[in-house]
Motif scaffolding. Structure first.
Motif, PDB file in Angstrom:
ATOM      1  N   LEU A 147      -8.928  27.687  22.591  1.00  8.57           N
ATOM      2  CA  LEU A 147      -8.388  26.264  23.298  1.00  8.57           C
ATOM      3  C   LEU A 147      -8.977  26.006  24.473  1.00  8.57           C
ATOM      4  N   PRO A 187     -13.515  24.568  24.054  1.00  8.59           N
ATOM      5  CA  PRO A 187     -13.575  22.989  23.365  1.00  8.59           C
ATOM      6  C   PRO A 187     -12.883  22.211  24.114  1.00  8.59           C
ATOM      7  N   MET A 188     -11.814  22.829  24.689  1.00  4.83           N
ATOM      8  CA  MET A 188     -11.484  21.366  25.395  1.00  4.83           C
ATOM      9  C   MET A 188     -12.495  21.181  27.083  1.00  4.83           C
ATOM     10  N   TYR A 195     -15.440  21.501  26.854  1.00  9.84           N
ATOM     11  CA  TYR A 195     -17.048  21.055  26.558  1.00  9.84           C
ATOM     12  C   TYR A 195     -16.585  19.612  26.002  1.00  9.84           C
ATOM     13  N   VAL A 196     -15.570  19.149  25.392  1.00  9.24           N
ATOM     14  CA  VAL A 196     -14.612  18.298  25.921  1.00  9.24           C
ATOM     15  C   VAL A 196     -15.194  17.504  26.914  1.00  9.24           C
ATOM     16  N   VAL A 255     -18.765  16.312  28.133  1.00 13.40           N
ATOM     17  CA  VAL A 255     -19.440  15.651  27.557  1.00 13.40           C
ATOM     18  C   VAL A 255     -19.314  13.858  28.687  1.00 13.40           C
ATOM     19  N   LEU A 298     -18.504   9.996  26.508  1.00 16.34           N
ATOM     20  CA  LEU A 298     -17.268  10.277  25.650  1.00 16.34           C
ATOM     21  C   LEU A 298     -16.579   9.112  26.363  1.00 16.34           C
ATOM     22  N   GLU A 304     -21.962  16.946  17.610  1.00 12.50           N
ATOM     23  CA  GLU A 304     -22.140  17.321  18.524  1.00 12.50           C
ATOM     24  C   GLU A 304     -21.217  18.738  18.581  1.00 12.50           C
ATOM     25  N   ILE A 305     -20.731  19.585  17.218  1.00 11.52           N
ATOM     26  CA  ILE A 305     -20.212  20.221  17.326  1.00 11.52           C
ATOM     27  C   ILE A 305     -21.070  21.465  16.626  1.00 11.52           C
ATOM     28  N   LEU A 311     -22.440  22.309  20.308  1.00 15.02           N
ATOM     29  CA  LEU A 311     -21.737  23.295  20.962  1.00 15.02           C
ATOM     30  C   LEU A 311     -21.711  24.716  20.842  1.00 15.02           C
ATOM     31  N   HIS A 363     -19.362  10.233  19.104  1.00 17.96           N
ATOM     32  CA  HIS A 363     -18.407  11.555  19.685  1.00 17.96           C
ATOM     33  C   HIS A 363     -17.430  12.040  18.501  1.00 17.96           C
ATOM     34  N   VAL A 408     -16.324  14.877  18.435  1.00 16.66           N
ATOM     35  CA  VAL A 408     -16.192  15.754  20.362  1.00 16.66           C
ATOM     36  C   VAL A 408     -14.393  15.173  20.345  1.00 16.66           C
TER      37      VAL A 408
END
Lengths: 325, 333
Positions: free
Chosen positions: A116, A119-120, A122-123, A126, A129, A204-205, A208, B41, B44
């Protein structure tokens, strides 16, 4: 704060932590000598004050049934020590079950937390975004506004998790604080790396997994260890949500009780009077206090083994975060 | 994008139609850009789905559940089904005899811990910084950080070994000095209990809180010390006139940020250490919420108290953050 940390990193190891120019030979005055003596006395006092409680508990855990002198003497008479209490604990099925349950919480918790948190973080890192601000607000509101334990209890009860091990780690599976630490680390990774990966056709994935994660092993270790410490030490959620029922896998009793180590330890420590014999004497012929002290050390052992690794990371990784305390 | 659209509108003020047209064009272009950005995005957003869902379930549903603070909560009727009672739960709390004692204990413990461990951790940090024996320094650093990683259950076991009235080490010494056979029970005495709480917290967290000061100390410019030495300042004067002023901003920041968490007096610690004889001096808001809510099933009342603490705590965090930004230009957000 960041500058201070950067400067600290640049320095080599001098005799003391002051800048190197300070270690040149200078003539010390009487006041300087007194100062150095005071510093050393304070350091040794600190050492003693921290060491004695740990040592006295350690000594108590080796007390034998036939030792009649005071515990104070027992701290020094190392030759009278016997490992009876440890033998009794290791031979006890309840204790082993508690260890297994604790490890299940630890592993489940750390895996969930990282799945959890990464990814949080990382988001949030960005910056281009659209809507990033809203996600930020979403995580900050619960961080500053804590409604307390009863509404959280009702939630876990509502989902039907009560009595199951995930109830212990799921409510605390993201710590917003750890998330922010990780986000700050991700933000420090040069944007050019991501841009060049994008030009090479990464989505994007893939960025990461192929760029960010290999570069962030240190922070993932740090945050993972902090989560591990908190799940291993947690007794409150276990007390709230577990009731000592067996854990079954396909109908087979894997462990007889899902109480983790802190709960068992608490029951052992809190036992007194009649209870003391019911709870503690099941552990064999070692003295009750020795059993209590030994169980303290047994539950601390994984933490003590992990500690050198944690220490390596926390002094550099999360200094900026230490403000929060 | 907003920044680029603004000057266009202002520079073409002379012709309204033109400006509107330009604005419309820009809006459309922005929309297209935003659409492209969102599309770019997409991955993301995909990553965000699970964590955001987690936040909504595990962090926002409890906030929704907190409405039972204004309800007469019945487990059978659920959160939505229970009847509204307005501020009755809050009134019951504010008018009760324990209200002031809870607030007093909570503030007393958190302020007491701050007053005790802040100076101690500053002194420890300076001692570690000034210590000229690398081995001693290394050992002290390693040992001093260790207790932070032990849980309060373990701490309770250690305190039992130290303070137990029957055969704790401290009582052995007391008995030997006094020549009696009766030990003193620190954990059930209303006089001794607060001190046990304060000192055990200082013992556990002193090293950990020193880290931030050590980091600040290592950032001090060495030429300051050199200049002071040339001027003939001795070690004491250097600490007083250079070291302490240099880390003052950090001390102020730590102090202010602690102010924001003044209602968190350490639930785990007090919950482990306290017992019925010392409830009057030990009970803090969190322990009381636990007992009345989950042991006595007064869910509405306990939630009201938790909500009161949450709102007050949030205001304190904002206030301390505001002051911290004003004073030392650092804050938590």
């Amino acid at each position: 704060m960041a500058e201070a940390v950067a400067k600290a990193k640049k320095q080599k190891a001098p005799r003391n932590l002051k800048p190197e120019s300070m270690n040149k030979k200078v003539k010390l005055t009487a006041a300087d000598h007194v100062f150095n003596i005071c510093v050393n006395i304070f350091m040794i006092l600190t050492l003693i004050v921290i060491f004695i409680p740990l040592w006295s508990t350690f000594a108590l855990s080796f007390r034998s049934n036939t030792y009649l002198h005071s515990q104070f003497r027992g701290m020094f008479e190392v030759w009278t020590w016997v490992p009876d209490a440890y033998k009794a604990l290791l031979g006890n099925a309840g204790f082993i079950d508690a260890f297994i349950s604790s490890f299940m919480i630890l592993i489940g918790g750390v895996v969930c937390a990282l799945i959890l948190t990464i990814p949080m973080a990382y988001v949030l890192s960005v910056h281009t975004l659209p809507g990033r601000k809203w996600i930020n607000i979403l995580i900050m509101i619960p961080y500053v506004f804590n409604v307390g334990m009863i509404p959280a209890y009702l939630l876990v009860k509502g989902i039907g998790l009560i009595g199951h091990i995930p109830a212990v780690f799921l409510p605390g599976a993201i710590s917003t604080y750890n998330c922010i630490i990780m986000k700050q680390f991700f933000e420090g990774i040069p944007n050019d790396l991501k841009e060049s990966a994008r030009i090479d056709g990464c989505n994007e994935i893939q960025i990461l997994f192929k760029i960010m994660l290999p570069l962030s092993k240190a922070i993932i270790m740090t945050v993972g260890l902090f989560y591990a410490v908190s799940f291993w030490n947690d007794f409150f959620h276990a007390m709230l949500y577990l009731s000592g029922t067996p854990v079954k896998i396909f109908g087979w009793n894997m462990i007889d009780s899902n109480y983790p180590l802190p709960i068992l330890l608490r029951n052992i420590l809190m036992a007194s009077g009649m209870n003391e014999y019911v709870e503690v004497n099941a552990f064999g012929n070692a003295p009750v206090q020795a059993i209590k002290a030994a169980s303290v050390f047994m539950s601390a052992i994984p933490m003590i083994i992990a500690y050198p690794f944690i220490q390596k990371y926390f002094t550099k990784g999360t200094l900026a975060g230490a403000v929060k305390g | 994008m907003k920044k680029t659209s603004q000057p266009v509108v202002t520079t073409t003020k002379s012709g309204l139609a033109v400006s509107q047209e330009a604005a419309a064009v820009y809006k459309a272009r922005n929309k297209a850009k935003l659409g492209a950005e969102i599309k770019r995005h997409a991955g993301v957003y995909l990553l965000a789905i699970i964590p955001v869902a987690y936040y909504i379930v595990f962090k926002y549903v409890p906030i929704w559940n907190a409405q039972i603070a204004f309800k007469d909560f019945m487990a059978r009727q659920g959160v939505l089904g229970s009847a509204w009672v307005g501020l009755a739960n809050f009134k019951e709390f504010f008018n009760s005899f324990y209200f002031w004692s809870l607030i007093r204990n909570t503030v007393m413990y958190s302020v007491g811990k701050l007053l005790l461990s802040l100076p101690l951790s500053i002194i420890l940090a300076i001692a570690i910084y000034e210590c000229t024996r690398p081995i001693l320094r290394k050992i002290v650093q390693t040992l001093a950080y260790l207790p932070h990683f032990l849980s309060w259950v373990i701490m309770y076991g250690i305190l039992l070994a130290l303070l137990a009235p029957g055969d704790g080490v401290v009582n052995d010494v007391i008995k030997a000095i006094r020549g009696t056979n009766v030990g003193f029970d620190f954990l059930t005495s209303t006089k001794a209990f607060p001190w046990v709480v304060l000192f055990s917290d200082a013992w556990k967290e002193m090293g950990w809180s020193a880290i931030i000061f050590i980091a600040a100390l290592m950032g001090i410019d060495g030429s300051l010390f050199e200049a002071a030495m040339v001027e003939g300042a001795n070690s004491w004067q250097r600490v007083w006139y250079i070291t302490l002023p240099a880390i003052r901003p950090v001390i102020v920041t730590v102090l202010i940020l602690k102010l924001g968490t003044i209602l968190d007096a350490g639930f785990n610690q007090i919950f482990m250490l306290y017992s019925a004889p010392v409830y009057s001096v030990a009970d803090i808001i969190d322990t009381w919420v636990y007992r009345s809510g989950l042991l006595e099933f007064k869910f509405g009342l306990a939630t009201a108290v938790g909500l009161f603490k949450g709102v007050f705590g949030m205001l304190l965090v904002f206030l301390s953050n505001f002051i911290s930004k004003k004073v030392s230009e650092t804050g938590i957000f």
